[in-house]
Design a protein around this motif. Sequence first.
Motif, PDB file in Angstrom:
ATOM      1  N   GLU A 129       0.744  -1.280  -0.044  1.00 26.14           N
ATOM      2  CA  GLU A 129      -0.105  -0.023   0.155  1.00 26.14           C
ATOM      3  C   GLU A 129       0.721   1.259  -0.110  1.00 26.14           C
ATOM      4  OE1 GLU A 129      -3.149   0.076  -0.362  1.00 26.14           O
ATOM      5  OE2 GLU A 129      -3.260  -1.943  -0.252  1.00 26.14           O
ATOM      6  N   VAL A 130       2.036   1.127   0.775  1.00 28.56           N
ATOM      7  CA  VAL A 130       2.725   2.331   0.730  1.00 28.56           C
ATOM      8  C   VAL A 130       3.710   2.346  -0.752  1.00 28.56           C
ATOM      9  CG1 VAL A 130       5.074   3.253   1.824  1.00 28.56           C
ATOM     10  CG2 VAL A 130       3.303   1.922   3.321  1.00 28.56           C
ATOM     11  N   LYS A 131       3.668   1.460  -1.565  1.00 29.84           N
ATOM     12  CA  LYS A 131       4.332   1.713  -2.631  1.00 29.84           C
ATOM     13  C   LYS A 131       3.439   2.027  -3.525  1.00 29.84           C
ATOM     14  CE  LYS A 131       6.350  -1.054  -6.379  1.00 29.84           C
ATOM     15  NZ  LYS A 131       5.647  -0.489  -7.446  1.00 29.84           N
ATOM     16  N   GLN A 132       2.171   1.695  -3.279  1.00 29.63           N
ATOM     17  CA  GLN A 132       1.123   2.713  -4.192  1.00 29.63           C
ATOM     18  C   GLN A 132       0.909   4.191  -3.909  1.00 29.63           C
ATOM     19  OE1 GLN A 132      -2.864   0.874  -4.073  1.00 29.63           O
ATOM     20  NE2 GLN A 132      -2.354  -1.261  -4.524  1.00 29.63           N
ATOM     21  N   PHE A 133       1.098   4.336  -2.846  1.00 27.24           N
ATOM     22  CA  PHE A 133       1.002   5.848  -2.323  1.00 27.24           C
ATOM     23  C   PHE A 133       2.337   6.470  -2.920  1.00 27.24           C
ATOM     24  CE2 PHE A 133       2.430   9.285   0.278  1.00 27.24           C
ATOM     25  CZ  PHE A 133       1.381  10.464   0.069  1.00 27.24           C
ATOM     26  N   ALA A 134       3.514   5.917  -2.835  1.00 29.82           N
ATOM     27  CA  ALA A 134       4.750   6.505  -3.520  1.00 29.82           C
ATOM     28  C   ALA A 134       4.629   6.672  -4.961  1.00 29.82           C
ATOM     29  CB  ALA A 134       5.816   5.444  -3.062  1.00 29.82           C
ATOM     30  N   ASP A 135       3.961   5.644  -5.661  1.00 23.84           N
ATOM     31  CA  ASP A 135       3.742   6.042  -7.118  1.00 23.84           C
ATOM     32  C   ASP A 135       2.921   7.185  -7.308  1.00 23.84           C
ATOM     33  OD1 ASP A 135       5.049   3.740  -7.669  1.00 23.84           O
ATOM     34  OD2 ASP A 135       3.367   2.379  -7.940  1.00 23.84           O
ATOM     35  N   LEU A 136       1.700   7.345  -6.458  1.00 20.84           N
ATOM     36  CA  LEU A 136       1.013   8.437  -6.629  1.00 20.84           C
ATOM     37  C   LEU A 136       1.906   9.919  -6.270  1.00 20.84           C
ATOM     38  CD1 LEU A 136      -2.767   8.921  -5.735  1.00 20.84           C
ATOM     39  CD2 LEU A 136      -1.146  10.387  -4.642  1.00 20.84           C
ATOM     40  N   GLU A 137       2.703   9.868  -5.150  1.00 25.17           N
ATOM     41  CA  GLU A 137       3.286  11.083  -4.654  1.00 25.17           C
ATOM     42  C   GLU A 137       4.157  11.471  -5.773  1.00 25.17           C
ATOM     43  OE1 GLU A 137       4.439  12.721  -0.531  1.00 25.17           O
ATOM     44  OE2 GLU A 137       5.914  11.195  -1.251  1.00 25.17           O
ATOM     45  N   ARG A 138       4.920  10.319  -6.384  1.00 25.20           N
ATOM     46  CA  ARG A 138       6.062  10.794  -7.440  1.00 25.20           C
ATOM     47  C   ARG A 138       5.249  11.629  -8.742  1.00 25.20           C
ATOM     48  NH1 ARG A 138       7.892   5.624  -6.664  1.00 25.20           N
ATOM     49  NH2 ARG A 138       7.356   5.062  -8.708  1.00 25.20           N
ATOM     50  N   ALA A 139       3.937  10.890  -9.196  1.00 26.21           N
ATOM     51  CA  ALA A 139       3.173  11.409 -10.126  1.00 26.21           C
ATOM     52  C   ALA A 139       2.954  12.775  -9.957  1.00 26.21           C
ATOM     53  CB  ALA A 139       2.268  10.412 -10.530  1.00 26.21           C
ATOM     54  N   SER A 140       2.336  13.069  -8.672  1.00 20.72           N
ATOM     55  CA  SER A 140       1.469  14.205  -8.350  1.00 20.72           C
ATOM     56  C   SER A 140       2.770  15.281  -8.502  1.00 20.72           C
ATOM     57  CB  SER A 140       1.186  14.179  -7.081  1.00 20.72           C
ATOM     58  OG  SER A 140       0.818  15.551  -6.531  1.00 20.72           O
ATOM     59  N   LEU A 141       4.023  15.155  -7.764  1.00 19.89           N
ATOM     60  CA  LEU A 141       5.107  16.046  -7.638  1.00 19.89           C
ATOM     61  C   LEU A 141       5.600  16.410  -8.981  1.00 19.89           C
ATOM     62  CD1 LEU A 141       6.805  15.089  -4.310  1.00 19.89           C
ATOM     63  CD2 LEU A 141       5.224  16.974  -4.590  1.00 19.89           C
ATOM     64  N   LEU A 142       5.862  15.527  -9.866  1.00 20.57           N
ATOM     65  CA  LEU A 142       6.518  15.524 -11.320  1.00 20.57           C
ATOM     66  C   LEU A 142       5.445  16.433 -11.902  1.00 20.57           C
ATOM     67  CD1 LEU A 142       7.942  12.153 -12.127  1.00 20.57           C
ATOM     68  CD2 LEU A 142       9.279  14.340 -11.759  1.00 20.57           C
ATOM     69  N   ASN A 143       4.196  16.171 -11.815  1.00 27.67           N
ATOM     70  CA  ASN A 143       3.091  16.945 -12.681  1.00 27.67           C
ATOM     71  C   ASN A 143       2.962  18.354 -12.023  1.00 27.67           C
ATOM     72  OD1 ASN A 143       2.031  15.271 -14.867  1.00 27.67           O
ATOM     73  ND2 ASN A 143       1.123  13.919 -13.376  1.00 27.67           N
ATOM     74  N   GLN A 144       3.046  18.383 -10.853  1.00 27.52           N
ATOM     75  CA  GLN A 144       2.945  19.792 -10.359  1.00 27.52           C
ATOM     76  C   GLN A 144       4.045  20.775 -10.964  1.00 27.52           C
ATOM     77  OE1 GLN A 144       2.661  20.334  -5.849  1.00 27.52           O
ATOM     78  NE2 GLN A 144       1.981  18.097  -5.764  1.00 27.52           N
ATOM     79  N   ALA A 145       5.458  20.020 -10.884  1.00 26.97           N
ATOM     80  CA  ALA A 145       6.562  20.696 -11.558  1.00 26.97           C
ATOM     81  C   ALA A 145       6.267  21.314 -12.854  1.00 26.97           C
ATOM     82  CB  ALA A 145       7.669  19.788 -11.408  1.00 26.97           C
ATOM     83  N   LEU A 146       5.708  20.010 -13.794  1.00 27.86           N
ATOM     84  CA  LEU A 146       5.565  20.406 -15.066  1.00 27.86           C
ATOM     85  C   LEU A 146       4.618  21.448 -15.361  1.00 27.86           C
ATOM     86  CD1 LEU A 146       5.830  19.438 -18.051  1.00 27.86           C
ATOM     87  CD2 LEU A 146       3.984  17.754 -17.585  1.00 27.86           C
ATOM     88  N   CYS A 147       3.340  21.636 -14.665  1.00 26.12           N
ATOM     89  CA  CYS A 147       2.584  22.726 -14.686  1.00 26.12           C
ATOM     90  C   CYS A 147       3.375  23.920 -14.302  1.00 26.12           C
ATOM     91  CB  CYS A 147       1.446  22.355 -13.765  1.00 26.12           C
ATOM     92  SG  CYS A 147       0.371  21.035 -14.285  1.00 26.12           S
ATOM     93  N   SER A 148       3.936  23.828 -13.255  1.00 26.77           N
ATOM     94  CA  SER A 148       4.726  25.324 -12.930  1.00 26.77           C
ATOM     95  C   SER A 148       5.703  25.763 -13.944  1.00 26.77           C
ATOM     96  CB  SER A 148       5.357  25.068 -11.581  1.00 26.77           C
ATOM     97  OG  SER A 148       4.445  24.779 -10.778  1.00 26.77           O
ATOM     98  N   GLN A 149       6.409  24.730 -14.489  1.00 22.51           N
ATOM     99  CA  GLN A 149       7.181  24.855 -15.784  1.00 22.51           C
ATOM    100  C   GLN A 149       6.584  25.567 -16.935  1.00 22.51           C
ATOM    101  OE1 GLN A 149       9.470  21.509 -17.116  1.00 22.51           O
ATOM    102  NE2 GLN A 149       9.643  22.171 -19.221  1.00 22.51           N
TER     103      GLN A 149
END
Length: 253
Positions: free
Chosen positions: A63-83
Amino acid sequence: DFRAPSTVQFFEDLKQAMEEADKHMEAGRADIKRQAFAQARQAFRRALASVPEKLLLKEPLSEVKQFADLERASLLNQALCSQNLGDQAGEEGATHGRDHWQDVVHACDQLIERHWTHSDKAAEKLDLASVPKDLPAVQAALRAASAEAPPWAAKAHFRRGLGREKLGYITDAISDFVVAHHLDPADAAIARRLEALKQRQQKVDLKPQKMFASIFERERVEREKEEAAADLAARKERREERLRRQKEGVAAS
């Protein structure tokens, strides 16, 4: 019971919280497709807000791994949007654009600090039979889970490098591009950006040398002019002295 994910609904159950987060992630991806980057960034932030870290306590590491996948995707996409928002701001909104680039760096900082292990052996330490009993254990589990999918780290360092470059932190940006290139040497965009920034840094480093060289050259020219003028004055004085003596000799005879 579909509800537009414009606000966050909080749950005490991890499964329900993850489902809520997934709704916001889907909304964010849809916003990116229509280039609504500000709305997309907010959706990705809501996705993380949907899952308080305390819900991961005593949960299986799967379950932690699933959240890790979600958090990475969220932060990468936040950076992409800000870029993209930073690029859109351009020179017309320099101050506002700087805020977006700072958001890029901040999102990537979070991602790298929470998920990057700097070690290829981290995945071997992931014991799926154990459960994290406190928040430090959760964070250690996140890093271990993320080590199984290293390509995200190249994107994180590359995007942070872009942010740092835009903010004027050239040396730090080069460091990020070097790491990104090491992690993904086949990515031509990373290689080009790294080479371009190295050349830019070299030109900046040469400017003081050129500046001092031009100062020294001006001083040399001025010194030579002064020496030439002094030599001319001395020769003129000697010639006048010769003529004076010649006149005195003629008068004495």
